[in-house]
Design a protein around this motif. Structure first.
Motif, PDB file in Angstrom:
ATOM      1  N   LYS A   1       0.840  -1.197   0.000  1.00 48.21           N
ATOM      2  CA  LYS A   1       0.000   0.000   0.000  1.00 48.21           C
ATOM      3  C   LYS A   1       0.871   1.241   0.000  1.00 48.21           C
ATOM      4  N   LYS A   2       0.280   2.370  -0.360  1.00 48.51           N
ATOM      5  CA  LYS A   2       1.016   3.630  -0.369  1.00 48.51           C
ATOM      6  C   LYS A   2       1.360   4.015   1.065  1.00 48.51           C
ATOM      7  N   GLY A   3       2.580   4.510   1.254  1.00 51.78           N
ATOM      8  CA  GLY A   3       3.003   4.958   2.564  1.00 51.78           C
ATOM      9  C   GLY A   3       2.205   6.162   3.038  1.00 51.78           C
ATOM     10  N   ILE A   4       2.096   6.317   4.336  1.00 54.08           N
ATOM     11  CA  ILE A   4       1.356   7.439   4.906  1.00 54.08           C
ATOM     12  C   ILE A   4       2.247   8.666   5.049  1.00 54.08           C
ATOM     13  N   PHE A   5       3.469   8.485   5.519  1.00 56.93           N
ATOM     14  CA  PHE A   5       4.331   9.619   5.841  1.00 56.93           C
ATOM     15  C   PHE A   5       5.459   9.854   4.852  1.00 56.93           C
ATOM     16  N   ALA A   6       5.634   8.978   3.891  1.00 56.08           N
ATOM     17  CA  ALA A   6       6.736   9.120   2.932  1.00 56.08           C
ATOM     18  C   ALA A   6       6.246   8.713   1.549  1.00 56.08           C
ATOM     19  N   PRO A   7       6.882   9.243   0.493  1.00 56.33           N
ATOM     20  CA  PRO A   7       6.471   8.905  -0.881  1.00 56.33           C
ATOM     21  C   PRO A   7       7.027   7.553  -1.323  1.00 56.33           C
ATOM     22  N   CYS A   8       6.572   6.506  -0.639  1.00 57.40           N
ATOM     23  CA  CYS A   8       7.019   5.152  -0.946  1.00 57.40           C
ATOM     24  C   CYS A   8       5.836   4.220  -0.796  1.00 57.40           C
ATOM     25  N   LEU A   9       6.035   2.961  -1.166  1.00 53.26           N
ATOM     26  CA  LEU A   9       5.052   1.925  -0.900  1.00 53.26           C
ATOM     27  C   LEU A   9       5.510   1.147   0.321  1.00 53.26           C
ATOM     28  N   GLU A  10       4.567   0.680   1.098  1.00 54.92           N
ATOM     29  CA  GLU A  10       4.870  -0.149   2.245  1.00 54.92           C
ATOM     30  C   GLU A  10       4.423  -1.571   1.932  1.00 54.92           C
ATOM     31  N   MET A  11       5.275  -2.518   2.238  1.00 53.93           N
ATOM     32  CA  MET A  11       5.030  -3.918   1.916  1.00 53.93           C
ATOM     33  C   MET A  11       5.105  -4.720   3.213  1.00 53.93           C
ATOM     34  N   TYR A  12       3.993  -5.350   3.570  1.00 53.82           N
ATOM     35  CA  TYR A  12       3.902  -6.114   4.807  1.00 53.82           C
ATOM     36  C   TYR A  12       3.666  -7.583   4.473  1.00 53.82           C
ATOM     37  N   THR A  13       4.221  -8.482   5.281  1.00 52.88           N
ATOM     38  CA  THR A  13       3.825  -9.873   5.101  1.00 52.88           C
ATOM     39  C   THR A  13       2.321  -9.919   5.357  1.00 52.88           C
ATOM     40  N   TYR A  14       1.662 -10.859   4.728  1.00 50.42           N
ATOM     41  CA  TYR A  14       0.212 -10.962   4.883  1.00 50.42           C
ATOM     42  C   TYR A  14      -0.152 -11.137   6.358  1.00 50.42           C
ATOM     43  N   GLU A  15       0.634 -11.948   7.061  1.00 48.26           N
ATOM     44  CA  GLU A  15       0.399 -12.183   8.490  1.00 48.26           C
ATOM     45  C   GLU A  15       0.534 -10.886   9.287  1.00 48.26           C
ATOM     46  N   GLN A  16       1.583 -10.102   9.001  1.00 49.50           N
ATOM     47  CA  GLN A  16       1.795  -8.832   9.696  1.00 49.50           C
ATOM     48  C   GLN A  16       0.661  -7.862   9.387  1.00 49.50           C
ATOM     49  N   TRP A  17       0.210  -7.829   8.128  1.00 43.19           N
ATOM     50  CA  TRP A  17      -0.880  -6.932   7.753  1.00 43.19           C
ATOM     51  C   TRP A  17      -2.156  -7.288   8.520  1.00 43.19           C
ATOM     52  N   GLN A  18      -2.450  -8.574   8.627  1.00 44.03           N
ATOM     53  CA  GLN A  18      -3.642  -8.988   9.357  1.00 44.03           C
ATOM     54  C   GLN A  18      -3.570  -8.532  10.815  1.00 44.03           C
TER      55      GLN A  18
END
Length: 150
Positions: A39-56
């Protein structure tokens, strides 16, 4: 929980795919779930990538703090979950496909950097990643402003 460390260059191929760095892949538990939420980062112009488990886990913790009968909380959640991709590196070459929309939002044209940021991976347009580097003086100044405890 997985900890991601290091920065790794990559390039978009002709079909708009990125090769997920093998060094980051090695940091995942062997035989584990290889899906990621991007998903798009909140505080920086980057994408954030989380393991599915971490995202849940993160989503459950965030939802628990919200009251969905509160219109502001509902708006926050809608925006928080907007524009996510679920990706999984292909087993043969490790390529991932992130939507063109997300890549355009952070200014990716060709070169990117995958940056391990402990519990998440950030994906940056190479030029923007390099532009965010702090001088030693700036780093020390910010460190001095951090609270001793949270």
């Amino acid at each position: 929980m997985v900890t991601f460390i290091g920065s790794y260059p990559s390039r978009l191929d002709d079909k708009g795919r990125l090769v997920f760095p093998s060094a980051l892949k090695k940091m995942l538990p062997e035989g584990g779930d290889m899906r990621f939420v991007v998903k798009k980062g909140i505080f920086a112009p980057c994408l954030e990538m989380y393991t599915y488990e971490q995202w849940q886990k993160q989503s459950e913790e965030t939802r628990a703090r919200l009251n969905f009968f509160n219109p502001e909380h509902d708006k926050f959640w809608r925006e928080y979950t907007r524009g996510r991709d679920l990706v999984e590196p292909d087993p043969k070459f490790g390529r991932i496909s992130i939507s063109r929309e997300l890549l355009e939002q952070i200014g990716v044209t060709k070169d990117v950097v995958f940056s391990g940021n402990d519990y998440k991976i950030e994906i940056w347009a190479k030029e923007k990643f390099e532009a965010t580097a702090l001088s030693d003086e700036e780093f020390v100044e910010i460190a001095g402003k951090l609270p001793e405890s949270r």
